[in-house]
Design an enzyme around this catalytic site. Structure first.
Site, PDB file in Angstrom:
ATOM      1  N   ARG A  37       0.822  -1.227   0.000  1.00 32.55           N
ATOM      2  CA  ARG A  37       0.000   0.000   0.000  1.00 32.55           C
ATOM      3  C   ARG A  37       0.845   1.262   0.000  1.00 32.55           C
ATOM      4  O   ARG A  37       0.447   2.286   0.586  1.00 32.55           O
ATOM      5  CB  ARG A  37      -0.932   0.063   1.220  1.00 32.55           C
ATOM      6  CG  ARG A  37      -2.012  -0.953   1.245  1.00 32.55           C
ATOM      7  CD  ARG A  37      -3.256  -0.452   0.514  1.00 32.55           C
ATOM      8  NE  ARG A  37      -4.186  -1.550   0.390  1.00 32.55           N
ATOM      9  CZ  ARG A  37      -5.167  -1.791   1.253  1.00 32.55           C
ATOM     10  NH1 ARG A  37      -5.407  -0.969   2.240  1.00 32.55           N
ATOM     11  NH2 ARG A  37      -5.927  -2.835   1.088  1.00 32.55           N
ATOM     12  N   ARG A  41      -3.221   6.334   1.282  1.00 30.91           N
ATOM     13  CA  ARG A  41      -3.751   7.555   1.889  1.00 30.91           C
ATOM     14  C   ARG A  41      -2.799   8.305   2.799  1.00 30.91           C
ATOM     15  O   ARG A  41      -3.056   9.453   3.144  1.00 30.91           O
ATOM     16  CB  ARG A  41      -5.026   7.217   2.659  1.00 30.91           C
ATOM     17  CG  ARG A  41      -6.199   6.986   1.739  1.00 30.91           C
ATOM     18  CD  ARG A  41      -7.288   6.259   2.452  1.00 30.91           C
ATOM     19  NE  ARG A  41      -6.813   4.939   2.844  1.00 30.91           N
ATOM     20  CZ  ARG A  41      -7.498   4.073   3.552  1.00 30.91           C
ATOM     21  NH1 ARG A  41      -8.689   4.400   3.995  1.00 30.91           N
ATOM     22  NH2 ARG A  41      -7.011   2.885   3.837  1.00 30.91           N
ATOM     23  N   ARG A  50      -7.492  11.830  -4.591  1.00 29.85           N
ATOM     24  CA  ARG A  50      -8.734  11.199  -4.119  1.00 29.85           C
ATOM     25  C   ARG A  50      -9.852  12.208  -3.901  1.00 29.85           C
ATOM     26  O   ARG A  50     -11.032  11.870  -3.962  1.00 29.85           O
ATOM     27  CB  ARG A  50      -8.476  10.431  -2.815  1.00 29.85           C
ATOM     28  CG  ARG A  50      -8.015   9.034  -3.000  1.00 29.85           C
ATOM     29  CD  ARG A  50      -9.075   8.113  -3.564  1.00 29.85           C
ATOM     30  NE  ARG A  50      -9.951   7.544  -2.553  1.00 29.85           N
ATOM     31  CZ  ARG A  50     -11.270   7.524  -2.619  1.00 29.85           C
ATOM     32  NH1 ARG A  50     -11.886   8.069  -3.639  1.00 29.85           N
ATOM     33  NH2 ARG A  50     -11.992   6.962  -1.658  1.00 29.85           N
ATOM     34  N   ASP A  86      -6.600  -2.652  -7.302  1.00 35.51           N
ATOM     35  CA  ASP A  86      -7.137  -3.301  -6.111  1.00 35.51           C
ATOM     36  C   ASP A  86      -7.420  -4.766  -6.433  1.00 35.51           C
ATOM     37  O   ASP A  86      -7.666  -5.114  -7.593  1.00 35.51           O
ATOM     38  CB  ASP A  86      -8.421  -2.614  -5.635  1.00 35.51           C
ATOM     39  CG  ASP A  86      -8.702  -2.966  -4.178  1.00 35.51           C
ATOM     40  OD1 ASP A  86      -8.151  -2.299  -3.287  1.00 35.51           O
ATOM     41  OD2 ASP A  86      -9.443  -3.938  -3.932  1.00 35.51           O
ATOM     42  N   TYR A 163     -14.728 -11.889   0.015  1.00 34.02           N
ATOM     43  CA  TYR A 163     -15.393 -10.609  -0.265  1.00 34.02           C
ATOM     44  C   TYR A 163     -16.706 -10.818  -1.014  1.00 34.02           C
ATOM     45  O   TYR A 163     -17.697 -10.137  -0.756  1.00 34.02           O
ATOM     46  CB  TYR A 163     -14.470  -9.679  -1.064  1.00 34.02           C
ATOM     47  CG  TYR A 163     -13.473  -8.979  -0.178  1.00 34.02           C
ATOM     48  CD1 TYR A 163     -13.835  -7.846   0.536  1.00 34.02           C
ATOM     49  CD2 TYR A 163     -12.174  -9.456  -0.040  1.00 34.02           C
ATOM     50  CE1 TYR A 163     -12.932  -7.210   1.374  1.00 34.02           C
ATOM     51  CE2 TYR A 163     -11.264  -8.824   0.793  1.00 34.02           C
ATOM     52  CZ  TYR A 163     -11.645  -7.697   1.496  1.00 34.02           C
ATOM     53  OH  TYR A 163     -10.760  -7.077   2.323  1.00 34.02           O
TER      54      TYR A 163
HETATM   55  O1  CP3 Z   1       0.166  -1.404  -2.554  1.00 32.67           O
HETATM   56  C1  CP3 Z   1      -0.117  -0.472  -3.324  1.00 32.67           C
HETATM   57  O2  CP3 Z   1       0.261   0.695  -3.197  1.00 32.67           O
HETATM   58  C2  CP3 Z   1      -0.922  -0.829  -4.565  1.00 32.67           C
HETATM   59  C3  CP3 Z   1      -2.325  -0.689  -4.448  1.00 32.67           C
HETATM   60  C4  CP3 Z   1      -3.159  -1.621  -3.613  1.00 32.67           C
HETATM   61  C5  CP3 Z   1      -4.392  -1.188  -3.076  1.00 32.67           C
HETATM   62  N1  CP3 Z   1      -5.044  -2.285  -2.586  1.00 32.67           N
HETATM   63  C6  CP3 Z   1      -4.883   0.189  -3.093  1.00 32.67           C
HETATM   64  C7  CP3 Z   1      -5.910   0.598  -2.138  1.00 32.67           C
HETATM   65  C8  CP3 Z   1      -3.035  -2.987  -3.356  1.00 32.67           C
HETATM   66  C9  CP3 Z   1      -1.884  -3.922  -3.636  1.00 32.67           C
HETATM   67  C10 CP3 Z   1      -4.243  -3.391  -2.712  1.00 32.67           C
HETATM   68  C11 CP3 Z   1      -4.526  -4.788  -2.336  1.00 32.67           C
HETATM   69  C12 CP3 Z   1      -5.714  -5.085  -1.544  1.00 32.67           C
HETATM   70  N2  CP3 Z   1      -6.955  -4.521  -1.621  1.00 32.67           N
HETATM   71  C13 CP3 Z   1      -5.784  -6.118  -0.584  1.00 32.67           C
HETATM   72  C14 CP3 Z   1      -4.654  -7.054  -0.235  1.00 32.67           C
HETATM   73  C15 CP3 Z   1      -3.744  -6.455   0.755  1.00 32.67           C
HETATM   74  C16 CP3 Z   1      -4.285  -6.449   2.157  1.00 32.67           C
HETATM   75  O3  CP3 Z   1      -4.518  -5.344   2.652  1.00 32.67           O
HETATM   76  O4  CP3 Z   1      -4.475  -7.534   2.714  1.00 32.67           O
HETATM   77  C17 CP3 Z   1      -7.080  -6.114  -0.044  1.00 32.67           C
HETATM   78  C18 CP3 Z   1      -7.606  -7.033   1.043  1.00 32.67           C
HETATM   79  C19 CP3 Z   1      -7.816  -5.115  -0.727  1.00 32.67           C
HETATM   80  C20 CP3 Z   1      -9.242  -4.761  -0.555  1.00 32.67           C
HETATM   81  C21 CP3 Z   1      -9.346  -3.405  -0.014  1.00 32.67           C
HETATM   82  N3  CP3 Z   1      -9.119  -2.250  -0.737  1.00 32.67           N
HETATM   83  C22 CP3 Z   1      -9.682  -3.020   1.302  1.00 32.67           C
HETATM   84  C23 CP3 Z   1     -10.001  -3.967   2.435  1.00 32.67           C
HETATM   85  C24 CP3 Z   1      -9.660  -1.635   1.333  1.00 32.67           C
HETATM   86  C25 CP3 Z   1     -10.044  -0.758   2.469  1.00 32.67           C
HETATM   87  C26 CP3 Z   1      -9.082  -0.897   3.572  1.00 32.67           C
HETATM   88  C27 CP3 Z   1      -8.545   0.407   3.984  1.00 32.67           C
HETATM   89  O5  CP3 Z   1      -7.345   0.457   4.219  1.00 32.67           O
HETATM   90  O6  CP3 Z   1      -9.356   1.349   4.067  1.00 32.67           O
HETATM   91  C28 CP3 Z   1      -9.258  -1.175   0.072  1.00 32.67           C
HETATM   92  C29 CP3 Z   1      -9.079   0.217  -0.309  1.00 32.67           C
HETATM   93  C30 CP3 Z   1      -7.774   0.631  -0.907  1.00 32.67           C
HETATM   94  N4  CP3 Z   1      -7.020  -0.111  -1.753  1.00 32.67           N
HETATM   95  C31 CP3 Z   1      -7.154   1.897  -0.711  1.00 32.67           C
HETATM   96  C32 CP3 Z   1      -5.985   1.881  -1.480  1.00 32.67           C
HETATM   97  C33 CP3 Z   1      -5.014   3.000  -1.658  1.00 32.67           C
HETATM   98  C34 CP3 Z   1      -7.731   3.048   0.095  1.00 32.67           C
HETATM   99  C35 CP3 Z   1      -9.034   3.440  -0.498  1.00 32.67           C
HETATM  100  C36 CP3 Z   1      -9.328   4.899  -0.557  1.00 32.67           C
HETATM  101  O7  CP3 Z   1      -8.504   5.684  -1.033  1.00 32.67           O
HETATM  102  O8  CP3 Z   1     -10.455   5.239  -0.176  1.00 32.67           O
END
Ligand code: CP3
Length: 361
Positions: A37, A41, A50, A86, A163
């Site tokens: 990640r 954010r 965003r 994602d 999910y």
């Molecule tokens: O790593 C990176 O910079 C690349 C981008 C990336 C995102 N999601 C961007 C993101 C990657 C590799 C992911 C993978 C992802 N997404 C996973 C596997 C990793 C892990 O955390 O176990 C999972 C389970 C998801 C599903 C997901 N997406 C969730 C559960 C959430 C919300 C959680 C949170 O932290 O709020 C997201 C949102 C998300 N994915 C954001 C980002 C930058 C934040 C969303 C936003 O900007 O509103």
């Protein structure tokens, strides 16, 4: 040029190969480091993008996905980039609605409820439905200009199934876990359908320019060793074997693959690592580095695993913990990372201290 025609020599030469060297078990001058990640954010420039764009619009617009992927690379001395996207783009491509709600996370308003709902899922042509990811990868690979390698990724089948059934993140995963006992056959049918999409999707990403692939089993916490073997490991293995086979058949160079079985038990980690279907095993923050190395042996690259919350300590403590971690894992066959995604309010100075600590050994 269409992305499917692109081969490695069509891109600028790589200037920083620490990550790829560590994946292959070659010596490195410094331990490579990237952060799960890393384009998220905690970066003010991400918050700014965003403010004007919906999360999935950024994923779907190659120029925005590229710009976001590069944000942490411009700021920090990182050794790899990961495409901004994602794991939930696969459920979307299979026809489910996924919304990203600020402060809540992903929501699937029409989850699968019982096995007959599997028929609602499409078998997507990923070259069409997920072309935007391929285009984002090709553009990003070119724009990176060889600075660091670019990682592509996917969710693993069990995590995506979770999910699809829970309708979003869930602390118990009870609905998905009940399926494993109530509908074992239908569960395999669902996991197989997801796996088929994942295989095509990973091949597409490599052909578009991804130089490594990570498979996120973020819901590994919910599986004991028996369930892991049956519902996670089996598909991890199938994914790796089929991706390698397809790429070989198309005479495309192979890329290293990372399995991240988050929350899996040490026994499960050992099963996965000793199968050698993945060059790199990602470890979450609860795993002890010394024990992990002893259990998986010397010929697998390990990745991880500082607690993301450790980045809320003082800069000195972060550097010290990063150095300690590297010393425990050793410089050989090791890629530094956090043990899960970086948290949204992590200070920028903590990220700098973490990278400094890793590179100081
Ligand atoms: O790593 C990176 O910079 C690349 C981008 C990336 C995102 N999601 C961007 C993101 C990657 C590799 C992911 C993978 C992802 N997404 C996973 C596997 C990793 C892990 O955390 O176990 C999972 C389970 C998801 C599903 C997901 N997406 C969730 C559960 C959430 C919300 C959680 C949170 O932290 O709020 C997201 C949102 C998300 N994915 C954001 C980002 C930058 C934040 C969303 C936003 O900007 O509103």
């Amino acid at each position: 040029m269409n992305f499917v025609d692109i081969m490695d020599h069509d891109f600028p030469a790589l200037q920083n190969d620490r990550f790829l060297r560590a994946a292959k078990g070659e010596t490195v001058d410094k331990v490579p480091v990237w952060i799960m990640r890393q384009a998220g954010r905690y970066l003010p420039e991400f918050q700014q993008i965003r403010a004007n764009h919906d999360f999935f619009s950024i994923c779907q617009t190659p120029t925005l996905a590229c710009e976001t992927t590069l944000m942490p690379i411009k700021r920090f001395d990182l050794d790899a980039s990961i495409i901004f996207s994602d794991i939930l783009v696969i459920p979307q491509a299979m026809g489910l609605v996924v919304e990203m709600r600020p402060g809540v996370g992903p929501v699937l308003p029409n989850p699968l409820i019982d096995p007959k709902d599997i028929e609602r899922l499409k078998k997507p042509d990923v070259g069409v439905e997920l072309k935007y990811v391929a285009d984002a990868i090709t553009l990003t690979r070119k724009t990176l200009n060889g600075k660091v390698p670019l990682i592509g990724f996917t969710g693993a089948p069990w995590t995506l199934m979770g999910y699809m059934l829970q309708g979003g993140g869930n602390p118990t995963m009870a609905k998905a876990r009940c399926w494993l006992y109530r509908y074992p056959q239908e569960t395999h049918d669902l996991l197989q359908r997801i796996t088929d999409v994942i295989v095509d999707y990973l091949v597409l990403q490599v052909k578009a320019g991804a130089q490594a692939l990570q498979v996120f089993e973020s819901a590994g916490d919910y599986l004991n060793d028996h369930l892991f073997t049956e519902y996670s490991f089996k598909y991890f293995k199938q994914i790796s074997e089929r991706v390698r086979k397809q790429l070989a058949e198309e005479q495309h160079p192979m890329v290293p693959m990372i399995a991240f079985p988050k929350g899996a038990t040490m026994n499960s980690i050992e099963i996965l690592a000793k199968d050698h279907s993945y060059e790199i095993i990602g470890l979450d923050w609860k795993v002890d580095p010394t024990e992990a190395r002893a259990r998986v042996g010397p010929d697998v690259t390990l990745q991880g695993n500082l607690d993301p919350c450790a980045l809320y300590g003082s800069e000195e403590s972060i550097e010290e913990r990063a150095r300690n971690m590297v010393e425990k894992f050793g410089k050989h066959r090791y890629i530094a990372n956090l043990g899960h995604g970086i948290l949204p309010d992590t200070p920028i100075s903590s990220v700098e201290a973490f990278i400094r600590g890793v590179h100081s050994v």
